[in-house]
Scaffold this motif. Structure first.
Motif, PDB file in Angstrom:
ATOM      1  N   ILE A 173      -4.202 -13.067   4.801  1.00  0.00           N
ATOM      2  CA  ILE A 173      -4.957 -12.166   4.320  1.00  0.00           C
ATOM      3  C   ILE A 173      -5.122 -11.038   5.216  1.00  0.00           C
ATOM      4  O   ILE A 173      -5.098  -9.723   5.192  1.00  0.00           O
ATOM      5  N   ILE A 174      -5.513 -11.278   6.590  1.00  0.00           N
ATOM      6  CA  ILE A 174      -5.687 -10.256   7.555  1.00  0.00           C
ATOM      7  C   ILE A 174      -4.310  -9.479   7.863  1.00  0.00           C
ATOM      8  O   ILE A 174      -4.557  -8.141   7.879  1.00  0.00           O
ATOM      9  N   ARG A 175      -3.356 -10.229   7.961  1.00  0.00           N
ATOM     10  CA  ARG A 175      -2.120  -9.394   8.082  1.00  0.00           C
ATOM     11  C   ARG A 175      -1.663  -8.525   6.723  1.00  0.00           C
ATOM     12  O   ARG A 175      -1.193  -7.411   6.992  1.00  0.00           O
ATOM     13  N   ASN A 176      -2.115  -8.686   5.484  1.00  0.00           N
ATOM     14  CA  ASN A 176      -1.770  -8.015   4.654  1.00  0.00           C
ATOM     15  C   ASN A 176      -2.997  -6.673   4.566  1.00  0.00           C
ATOM     16  O   ASN A 176      -2.375  -5.812   4.428  1.00  0.00           O
ATOM     17  N   LEU A 177      -3.991  -6.887   5.088  1.00  0.00           N
ATOM     18  CA  LEU A 177      -4.891  -5.898   5.455  1.00  0.00           C
ATOM     19  C   LEU A 177      -4.702  -4.868   6.139  1.00  0.00           C
ATOM     20  O   LEU A 177      -4.711  -3.818   6.050  1.00  0.00           O
ATOM     21  N   LEU A 178      -4.083  -5.508   7.376  1.00  0.00           N
ATOM     22  CA  LEU A 178      -3.580  -4.450   8.400  1.00  0.00           C
ATOM     23  C   LEU A 178      -2.397  -3.867   8.130  1.00  0.00           C
ATOM     24  O   LEU A 178      -2.135  -2.809   8.721  1.00  0.00           O
ATOM     25  N   HIS A 179      -1.309  -4.430   7.582  1.00  0.00           N
ATOM     26  CA  HIS A 179       0.019  -3.902   7.058  1.00  0.00           C
ATOM     27  C   HIS A 179       0.577  -4.596   5.891  1.00  0.00           C
ATOM     28  O   HIS A 179       1.060  -5.612   5.585  1.00  0.00           O
ATOM     29  N   PRO A 180       0.010  -3.879   4.618  1.00  0.00           N
ATOM     30  CA  PRO A 180       0.108  -4.447   3.336  1.00  0.00           C
ATOM     31  C   PRO A 180       1.736  -4.712   2.871  1.00  0.00           C
ATOM     32  O   PRO A 180       2.067  -5.568   2.448  1.00  0.00           O
ATOM     33  N   LYS A 181       2.502  -3.977   3.588  1.00  0.00           N
ATOM     34  CA  LYS A 181       3.873  -4.211   3.126  1.00  0.00           C
ATOM     35  C   LYS A 181       4.717  -5.118   3.612  1.00  0.00           C
ATOM     36  O   LYS A 181       5.845  -5.379   3.384  1.00  0.00           O
TER      37      LYS A 181
ATOM     38  N   LYS B 296       7.494  -9.745   3.012  1.00  0.00           N
ATOM     39  CA  LYS B 296       8.545 -10.409   3.789  1.00  0.00           C
ATOM     40  C   LYS B 296       8.318 -11.598   4.449  1.00  0.00           C
ATOM     41  O   LYS B 296       8.870 -12.520   4.727  1.00  0.00           O
ATOM     42  N   ILE B 297       6.809 -11.670   5.150  1.00  0.00           N
ATOM     43  CA  ILE B 297       6.404 -12.886   5.981  1.00  0.00           C
ATOM     44  C   ILE B 297       6.509 -14.029   5.137  1.00  0.00           C
ATOM     45  O   ILE B 297       6.939 -15.038   5.569  1.00  0.00           O
ATOM     46  N   SER B 298       5.930 -13.933   4.003  1.00  0.00           N
ATOM     47  CA  SER B 298       5.828 -15.117   2.941  1.00  0.00           C
ATOM     48  C   SER B 298       7.328 -15.533   2.708  1.00  0.00           C
ATOM     49  O   SER B 298       7.610 -16.849   2.685  1.00  0.00           O
ATOM     50  N   MET B 299       8.181 -14.835   2.797  1.00  0.00           N
ATOM     51  CA  MET B 299       9.545 -15.217   2.189  1.00  0.00           C
ATOM     52  C   MET B 299      10.164 -15.857   3.513  1.00  0.00           C
ATOM     53  O   MET B 299      10.780 -16.907   3.481  1.00  0.00           O
TER      54      MET B 299
END
Length: 804
Positions: A201-209, A213-216
């Motif tokens: 969640i924090i990574r998504n807030l800091l870098h939404p795009k 890719k990370i989850s894949m």
């Protein structure tokens, strides 16, 4: 013969305590349920009082702060709280004085505890206690910072007085921005501990795009099916090519397929080729012969076997999981204290006519060793008898005199330090001695008086006896032993069998089920063995495993497990013949005394057998008890457990049982221990390993991929008397009816009673008891306790005799 369901009502109770149900009250499930109900009632009472406090706290405040003796009864109904005097007092303390409205988490924890005791849910109480405590403290400080200024007209501080004090203290150090940053960071740390989703969640807030890719990538790395396909030698993308195979089992080889094809083509070609074409004949050269006498060289075709291959991605625990203390294990040197102790020792010795030529002090974490050199002509025994006088002069406890120190011409006086230091497990495992150790089963226990890391190899001990009074560090020592092995050994190399009659010491290791634990097939649901019957089954299963391993060593012509595993790794042993890689098995039994009292020789005999024989096949035992008496630690146990680890005991006779000498009764406690293996005991300060550190290690290991099933021990061999047909009594003994009548009248099924009443030998009395067990007169043996008597009157006996 009576049914088994009536046994309980027919037998006579051995004592009033058993009849009333007070025997083993703290191990009684009913008692735990009752305590759980009581705690639930207390939680409900606190909830009602806390809710009432929000409305009536201002009215009751002046009364509660100046509560008199008569006000506690609330006869004049002056207290408005629904919980009356006690509820108002508790609410004022927890909400007003301590934590504010976050104190409502206290009854929430009590409810979780009651559900655990009543076995409604399986709850990790320590984990929830830690989580709720951190949340309560965080909320107390946060509410005092942000909400209290907004609701200043309330009769209490929303963060509590303690939360407000902590908030003010931190603001005085780092300021208001620093406090906000600390609250924000601690909130993120807590949420990350509770769930890994916080990171994404924090990574998504800091870098939404970046998140998709990370989850894949995470899914790909954890997908075992895709990783398996990468390691597969052959893959088929075209389904039509999958049918092309060479079946070597039926004798069909690639050369046969190619040869058949070329003959058919040759016959069809011969019809078109003319006879006028000439042919050139050449003789093929012979193939060179090999010099080797073997047809197949296994060393070239097969690589050495790697037992860690199944868990090749396993990572050993890291040191950041352990807590590091200030001045960790470093000795605190107080020059004034050393000078005073030196002068007092010399003064006491001179008062009794003992002169010394020199004195030297060696300062350890908790103990200082004073080495004195007596003057010529002074008897050592004279100095040994002055231990109490020296202790009186120094006003210290735990004075221990070593006369003389082995391999030295001095006499040692061990004196506890005024400011002892904590020896952390991190400082021990972070040492060069432990990390570069080549021991098979290294155990790092702590530090000696000279501040050196103390380590032993359990494989060479080969078994260890741990004893000490309650609260002196025995459980911490067992955790240090387990942690040392977990930090050094791979799950393929080590398996643990944990026996915990108290059910609370080793429950924290349940998460290592598929990594390090071993158990019998019928004990898969409870990997930590707590039941007496399952303990006996497991020990007998270990005896069976020991016998199987010795048979494999015999076939492999190996003397010990190390030689056998080296041959197996070199692929000199065929798994088709039953050979397998043998991991070390360490059996750790906590509170051995309880097992001896409940099971007796049924537990002692397999333990003695394992201790006598199992060293060569890699099975080692660690047993611990808080009752170091001669009835618990018998001669068979002492003879086969050369390694002794003694914490503080209450009496010198207990020290003699453990160490065959005094000394353990003179320790200072809190991890201070004596370790005996060779001739003289070594004083060691045991490393401190707290419960949160153990949880961190277990969570780190449990989060990794483990084996699909735990290490399975073989089924134990059934005793011969259990495999016989109980209905075939054979020829009855002439004394059968008289002995049965005597047993029924006395309601005590005892072989020794038959011996005394009929003046017969033990063998005949034992056969009579076996026949009565098969006939249903008495129950099976219960160790040292009398057997249960199933028949209560002589009429039932007559009916039974008519059937026989």
């Amino acid at each position: 013969m009576k049914k088994k369901s009536n046994k309980k009502s027919n037998r006579s109770s051995g004592s009033i305590g058993e009849a009333l149900g007070f025997s083993k009250i703290f191990q009684n499930e009913r008692m735990n349920f009752i305590i759980g109900v009581i705690i639930a009632g207390i939680a409900l009472y606190l909830i009602i009082s806390f809710i009432s406090f929000f409305n009536t706290g201002a009215v009751d405040q002046s009364i509660i702060e100046h509560l008199q003796d008569g006000d506690i009864e609330n006869k004049k109904n002056a207290i408005a709280n629904s919980g009356h005097a006690f509820g108002a007092k508790a609410s004022h303390f927890f909400i007003g004085k301590c934590f504010g409205i976050s104190a409502c988490l206290i009854p929430a924890f009590l409810i979780l505890l009651s559900l655990r005791l009543m076995k409604v849910y399986s709850i990790n109480v320590l984990k929830y206690f830690f989580i709720l405590m951190v949340i309560m403290l965080w909320c107390s400080v946060a509410f005092a910072k942000f909400l209290t200024p907004l609701f200043s007209d309330l009769h209490f501080n929303l963060g509590g007085e303690r939360g407000s004090d902590i908030m003010i203290y931190i603001e005085n150090i780092v300021g208001s921005p620093g406090l906000i940053i600390l609250l924000f960071i601690s909130a993120i740390a807590l949420l990350t501990y509770l769930s890994n989703q916080t990171i994404f969640i924090i990574r998504n807030l800091l870098h939404p795009k970046k998140l998709p890719k990370i989850s894949m990538e995470i899914v790909d790395t954890n997908n075992t099916e895709e990783s398996d396909t990468e390691d597969t030698v052959m893959t088929f993308d075209n389904p039509s090519t999958e049918s092309i195979e060479w079946n070597t089992d039926e004798g069909q080889h690639p050369e046969d397929i190619v040869g058949t094809y070329t003959r058919e083509e040759a016959e069809s070609d011969n019809e078109d080729i003319g006879e006028d074409i000439g042919i050139k004949i050449e003789v093929a050269p012979e193939e060179e012969k090999a010099d080797s006498e073997r047809l197949v060289d296994n060393k070239k075709d097969l690589s050495p076997y790697d037992p860690k291959k199944d868990l090749s991605r396993y990572h050993y625990p890291t040191l950041d999981l352990l807590k590091k203390y200030d001045n960790d294990g470093q000795s605190f040197v107080d020059q004034n204290e050393q000078e005073q102790n030196k002068n007092r020792i010399i003064e006491v010795l001179r008062q009794f006519g003992v002169e010394i030529s020199s004195i030297r002090a060696t300062i350890g974490p908790t103990i200082t060793l004073y080495e004195i050199t007596p003057a010529p002509g002074i008897r050592i025994s004279k100095i040994k008898n002055l231990g109490d006088d020296i202790a009186l002069s120094l006003a210290a406890k735990g004075i221990r005199i070593i006369a003389p120190i082995p391999e030295k011409g001095t006499i040692g006086i061990e004196v506890p330090n005024a400011k002892p230091r904590i020896v952390s497990m991190e400082s021990i495992l972070n040492s060069k001695k432990f990390q570069e150790s080549t021991m098979e089963l290294p155990i790092a226990l702590g530090k000696t008086i000279t501040n050196e890391v103390f380590m032993v190899d359990l494989a060479k001990l080969p078994h260890l006896l741990v004893a000490g009074a309650t609260g002196q560090g025995k459980s911490v020592g067992l955790n240090a032993i387990i942690a040392s092995l977990l930090y050094k050994k791979h799950p393929a190399e080590l398996k643990l069998v944990l026996v915990d009659p108290k059910k609370v010491e080793f429950s924290i290791y349940e998460s290592l089920y598929n990594h390090f634990l071993a158990c019998t097939p019928d004990n898969e649901e409870e990997p930590i063995i707590t039941d007496k019957d399952k303990v006996i089954t497991t020990l007998n299963s270990l005896c069976k495993e020991m016998d199987d391993r010795y048979n494999l060593l015999k076939i492999a012509q190996a003397r010990n497990i190390k030689e056998y595993n080296e041959k197996f790794k070199a692929r000199k042993l065929n798994p088709l013949n039953g050979h397998r890689f043998m991991p070390y098995i360490v059996v750790i039994i906590d509170e051995f005394g309880d097992l001896i009292l409940t099971a007796g020789r049924e537990v002692e005999m397999p333990i003695t057998r394992i201790a006598q024989l199992a060293r060569a096949v890699g099975i080692h035992m660690v047993i611990a008890t808080q009752r170091p008496t001669a009835t618990i630690i018998t001669g068979n146990i002492k003879a086969n457990f050369p390694g002794r680890m003694a914490f503080k005991v209450s009496a010198a006779i207990d020290s003699r049982v453990i160490l065959d000498r005094t000394g353990a009764n003179q320790l200072v406690g809190r991890g201070d221990m004596l370790f005996l293996h060779d001739t003289e005991p070594i004083r060691v300060q045991c490393a401190f390993l707290d419960t949160p550190e153990v949880e961190n290690i277990n969570q780190y290991i449990a989060a990794q991929q483990g084996y699909p099933l735990p290490f399975e021990l073989p089924e134990p061999e059934m005793a011969s008397d259990e495999s016989e047909d109980k209905g075939d009594l054979g020829p009855l003994d002439p004394l059968f009816e008289e002995a049965a009548r005597m047993i029924i009248q006395s309601q005590q099924g005892s072989t020794s009673l038959i011996q005394r009443k009929f003046s017969i030998g033990y063998n005949r009395a034992g056969r009579l008891m076996d026949q009565m067990e098969k006939a249903g007169v008495v129950g099976p043996a219960q160790g040292s306790k009398p057997r249960e008597v199933y028949i209560t009157d002589e009429n039932s006996l007559q009916q039974l005799m008519s059937k026989l």
